[in-house]
Motif scaffolding. Structure first.
Motif, short mmCIF file in Angstrom:
data_model
loop_
_atom_site.label_atom_id
_atom_site.label_comp_id
_atom_site.label_asym_id
_atom_site.label_seq_id
_atom_site.Cartn_x
_atom_site.Cartn_y
_atom_site.Cartn_z
N GLN A 1 64.61 125.61 48.11
CA GLN A 1 63.18 125.91 48.13
C GLN A 1 62.81 126.91 49.23
OE1 GLN A 1 60.76 122.35 47.97
NE2 GLN A 1 61.90 121.51 46.24
N TYR B 1 59.88 121.92 43.42
CA TYR B 1 60.78 122.87 42.74
C TYR B 1 60.00 123.81 41.82
CZ TYR B 1 64.70 120.06 44.39
OH TYR B 1 65.61 119.41 45.18
N TYR C 1 61.45 127.14 39.93
CA TYR C 1 62.35 126.50 38.97
C TYR C 1 61.52 126.00 37.78
CZ TYR C 1 65.58 126.59 42.89
OH TYR C 1 66.38 126.99 43.94
#
Length: 413
Positions: free
Chosen positions: A304, A72, A77
């Motif tokens: 993703q 991530y 993120y």
């Protein structure tokens, strides 16, 4: 509101900028991406009775580890944000907020350090009233000391709610708290709920210019829950309100449709594609709220998908424009980078079908801004394939499955 109150608020807006700096923290140049506790864990304070929905130190560190270990972080993120219900019910003798001693035994600076060691960023929550929405201590009358506390804890992002306050205070408090945050010298993404409370609690039309001047992002609409019906209503809000919302949206200041509710089992794959795709076409913040262990393999693949995320993280930050093609079918159009020279954008076209039956749709990209005479290569983002190139005289035809989206990115040749 009385005439005197109208005059008072006008006076504040005329003279406040002399004393309060506009937001200039150079943050959120692209929409923030990360995880937030509220949508899935809600208040999460009763860990004995509901351990699976416990908002505590272990949960936050687990999310940080998951971001760091499972791709991530590499996908972009970075923010891990604790929402309401994190504190003790009373301030300490010095008037400072105190983390819940049982659920956060090492305190917030410990959590911030843990997150920062993984090159991630830490977010927290407060409210501009005396109490938060869940009746924990809020920041009213404590803006300076709370700003200093959050800065000392190395907070990178602050979500600020607006429950339980009058309209006049909403229109000044966010500016005042933002100023207190800036005075600390620590850069924090400033997430406001200002326009939501003006519109849906006080039944007025928000003035988005001061909101955009003083906040990095702001909630416009009701809370998301894990429901396809609710997600559709949020998307329709942004479609209906596009003309009013889009002028104030861009790098450093974003409309926020609330969290991504994957991992709940409430959405099928097509609905999940719509949920994430429209948010990315809007250049909205992508803050998932979930048990990270419940994310399905397909949801993780979507979250993703770098070609998909690139649309939402495009540096131009354009909010996609909606066009109603049929009663249940909307075409969202977004210009973005890369450009050919300085005048020919790439474009993404998201055809969203809310109907329970499939629709055969055709459209000319040239009718929606594509203007490069040499034509475009066409990428099917979800299939990760390139189809036949198109010219300005060509149309694209596709069957959009029920409650699903087809997403094409066109790049000038």
């Amino acid at each position: 509101m009385s005439k005197w109150n109208d005059v008072y608020v006008m006076f504040l807006f005329i003279f406040m900028p002399v004393h309060v700096k506009l937001l200039n923290n150079s943050l959120a140049r692209t929409p923030p991406m990360g995880w937030m506790s509220w949508g899935y864990y809600m208040c999460g304070a009763n860990c004995e009775k509901n351990p699976e929905k416990c908002l505590n130190e272990n949960l936050i560190l687990t999310v940080a580890d998951t971001f760091y270990q499972e791709g991530y972080q590499e996908a972009g993120y970075e923010y891990i944000i604790i929402d309401d219900c994190w504190s003790e019910l009373e301030r300490d003798s010095n008037g400072r907020l105190v983390p819940d001693r049982k659920r956060f035994p090492n305190g917030m600076k410990y959590i911030a350090d843990y997150i920062h060691k993984r090159n991630l960023k830490f977010g927290m929550y407060t409210n501009i009233a005396k109490k938060t929405c869940m009746k924990y201590p809020g920041s009213r009358d404590h803006f300076d000391i709370d700003a200093k506390t959050f800065a000392e804890w190395d907070v990178d992002y602050l979500k600020v709610d607006g429950c339980f306050v009058e309209e006049d205070f909403l229109n000044t408090a966010y500016i005042q708290l933002g100023s207190a945050l800036q005075k600390t010298g620590r850069q924090m993404v400033y997430s406001c709920s200002w326009p939501y409370y003006i519109q849906y609690i006080h039944n007025k039309i928000p003035d988005y210019q001061p909101v955009a001047d003083h906040c990095n992002m702001w909630r416009n609409y009701h809370d998301v829950v894990a429901s396809w019906k609710v997600i559709k209503s949020i998307i329709m809000h942004y479609q209906i309100e596009y003309k009013r919302l889009s002028p104030h949206h861009g790098p450093g200041h974003w409309n926020d449709p609330d969290m991504i509710v994957f991992g709940s089992g409430a959405l099928n794959e097509g609905q999940s594609r719509v949920h994430l795709t429209v948010y990315l076409m809007l250049s909205a913040p992508i803050l998932m709220s979930c048990d990270v262990n419940n994310i399905t393999p397909y949801e993780k693949q979507l979250l993703q998908n770098l070609d998909l995320l690139a649309i939402g993280q495009d540096p131009l930050g354009v909010m996609a424009k909606p066009y109603q093609l049929e009663l249940e079918v909307t075409l969202w159009v977004k210009p973005h980078l890369p450009m050919k020279g300085d005048k020919y954008h790439s474009f993404s076209f998201a055809i969203v079908n809310f109907d329970v039956r499939a629709h055969l749709i055709s459209f000319f990209p040239s009718a929606y801004g594509a203007n490069y005479t040499d034509g475009y290569s066409v990428m099917d983002v979800f299939a990760n394939t390139f189809g036949k190139n198109v010219t300005l005289s060509d149309y694209i035809e596709v069957t959009v499955p029920p409650e699903d989206v087809i997403l094409y990115s066109l790049f000038p040749l």
